[in-house]
Structure formats: C-alpha cells, structure tokens
Design a protein around this motif. Structure first.
Motif, mmCIF file in Angstrom:
data_model
loop_
_atom_site.group_PDB
_atom_site.id
_atom_site.type_symbol
_atom_site.label_atom_id
_atom_site.label_comp_id
_atom_site.label_asym_id
_atom_site.label_seq_id
_atom_site.Cartn_x
_atom_site.Cartn_y
_atom_site.Cartn_z
ATOM 1 N N VAL A 102 0.841 -1.206 0.000
ATOM 2 C CA VAL A 102 0.000 0.000 0.000
ATOM 3 C C VAL A 102 0.873 1.253 0.000
ATOM 4 O O VAL A 102 0.609 2.204 -0.744
ATOM 5 N N LEU A 103 1.916 1.267 0.830
ATOM 6 C CA LEU A 103 2.841 2.408 0.861
ATOM 7 C C LEU A 103 3.465 2.622 -0.518
ATOM 8 O O LEU A 103 3.513 3.745 -1.020
ATOM 9 N N GLY A 104 3.924 1.551 -1.135
ATOM 10 C CA GLY A 104 4.532 1.650 -2.461
ATOM 11 C C GLY A 104 3.551 2.135 -3.508
ATOM 12 O O GLY A 104 3.890 2.968 -4.351
ATOM 13 N N LEU A 105 2.327 1.635 -3.446
ATOM 14 C CA LEU A 105 1.310 2.037 -4.415
ATOM 15 C C LEU A 105 0.982 3.524 -4.301
ATOM 16 O O LEU A 105 0.997 4.251 -5.289
ATOM 17 N N VAL A 106 0.734 3.985 -3.091
ATOM 18 C CA VAL A 106 0.377 5.395 -2.885
ATOM 19 C C VAL A 106 1.551 6.310 -3.232
ATOM 20 O O VAL A 106 1.397 7.293 -3.971
ATOM 21 N N ALA A 107 2.744 5.998 -2.727
ATOM 22 C CA ALA A 107 3.914 6.835 -3.007
ATOM 23 C C ALA A 107 4.242 6.831 -4.497
ATOM 24 O O ALA A 107 4.579 7.869 -5.073
ATOM 25 N N GLY A 108 4.132 5.686 -5.137
ATOM 26 C CA GLY A 108 4.407 5.590 -6.565
ATOM 27 C C GLY A 108 3.420 6.382 -7.410
ATOM 28 O O GLY A 108 3.807 7.075 -8.348
ATOM 29 N N LEU B 76 8.349 1.071 -7.464
ATOM 30 C CA LEU B 76 8.908 2.419 -7.442
ATOM 31 C C LEU B 76 8.723 3.056 -6.070
ATOM 32 O O LEU B 76 9.654 3.622 -5.499
ATOM 33 N N GLY B 77 7.524 2.949 -5.524
ATOM 34 C CA GLY B 77 7.255 3.520 -4.209
ATOM 35 C C GLY B 77 8.019 2.834 -3.106
ATOM 36 O O GLY B 77 8.559 3.485 -2.202
ATOM 37 N N ALA C 120 10.435 8.193 -4.069
ATOM 38 C CA ALA C 120 9.823 7.664 -5.295
ATOM 39 C C ALA C 120 9.966 8.647 -6.448
ATOM 40 O O ALA C 120 10.188 8.231 -7.591
ATOM 41 N N ILE C 121 9.855 9.940 -6.163
ATOM 42 C CA ILE C 121 10.050 10.956 -7.209
ATOM 43 C C ILE C 121 11.476 10.881 -7.736
ATOM 44 O O ILE C 121 11.709 10.876 -8.947
ATOM 45 N N VAL C 122 12.437 10.791 -6.827
ATOM 46 C CA VAL C 122 13.848 10.708 -7.232
ATOM 47 C C VAL C 122 14.089 9.444 -8.054
ATOM 48 O O VAL C 122 14.729 9.486 -9.112
ATOM 49 N N VAL C 123 13.567 8.324 -7.592
ATOM 50 C CA VAL C 123 13.750 7.058 -8.311
ATOM 51 C C VAL C 123 13.088 7.113 -9.685
ATOM 52 O O VAL C 123 13.658 6.646 -10.672
ATOM 53 N N LEU C 124 11.902 7.725 -9.792
ATOM 54 C CA LEU C 124 11.218 7.832 -11.079
ATOM 55 C C LEU C 124 11.992 8.709 -12.056
ATOM 56 O O LEU C 124 12.123 8.366 -13.230
ATOM 57 N N VAL C 125 12.531 9.815 -11.580
ATOM 58 C CA VAL C 125 13.328 10.688 -12.451
ATOM 59 C C VAL C 125 14.567 9.942 -12.945
ATOM 60 O O VAL C 125 14.901 9.996 -14.129
#
Length: 88
Positions: A10-16, A37-38, A70-75
């Motif tokens: 759930v944490l990963g889903l929301v943060a992602g 990602l999250g 998650a933002i950093v990892v996505l970028v």
C-alpha cells in the motif's frame, strides 16, 4: 508478517502514484512497477536519511520520505531508460 507485506504494498502504491502525478509527462509503467517504485523510493530515502541522521540500521522512510524517494527514483528511471525525452 502478512500485514507488514500488505503495508509495504500500500505504501509503495500510494507513493508511486503520487510520484507519477508529480513528475511531468505520461508514465506507462503499470501498477507493479508503480508499487516497486514507491517501495524502492522509501528504502532509498530511508537509507539516505539514516546516513545524515547517524542512524546505524535499516529504517524505511515515512510517507513524505517515501514520496520524495519515489520521485527521485522515477526521475532516475526515466533518465536511464530514455523515457520522456523533451521534444524541441
């Protein structure tokens, strides 16, 4: 144990999802990659925060840290995979 795993999902889903909403452009990475990602963002930000705070163990980040991570990892993911190239 099951609740811990569900909590991470759930944490990963929301943060992602929040990270995908904040980073401009369209991401076609699917729900599984969004969750990963999250989770990865939480772990990365938790490790970085641990370095600066002197914490000597593994500590996942909270909600805000997970979203930032998650933002950093996505970028980074977009740069490495060549997605979202700016058209000029």
């Amino acid at each position: 144990m099951l609740w811990t795993i569900l909590g991470w999902i759930v944490l990963g889903l929301v943060a992602g999802f929040i990270a995908r909403a904040v980073v401009p452009g369209k991401d076609d990475i699917g729900i599984l990659r969004t969750i990963l990602l999250g989770i990865l963002g939480s772990v990365v930000f938790g490790a970085i925060a641990g370095i600066f705070t002197g914490f000597n163990g593994f500590q996942p980040a909270g909600w805000i840290g997970s979203i930032i991570g998650a933002i950093v990892v996505l970028v980074i993911y977009n740069k490495v995979t060549g997605r979202k190239k700016v058209r000029g």
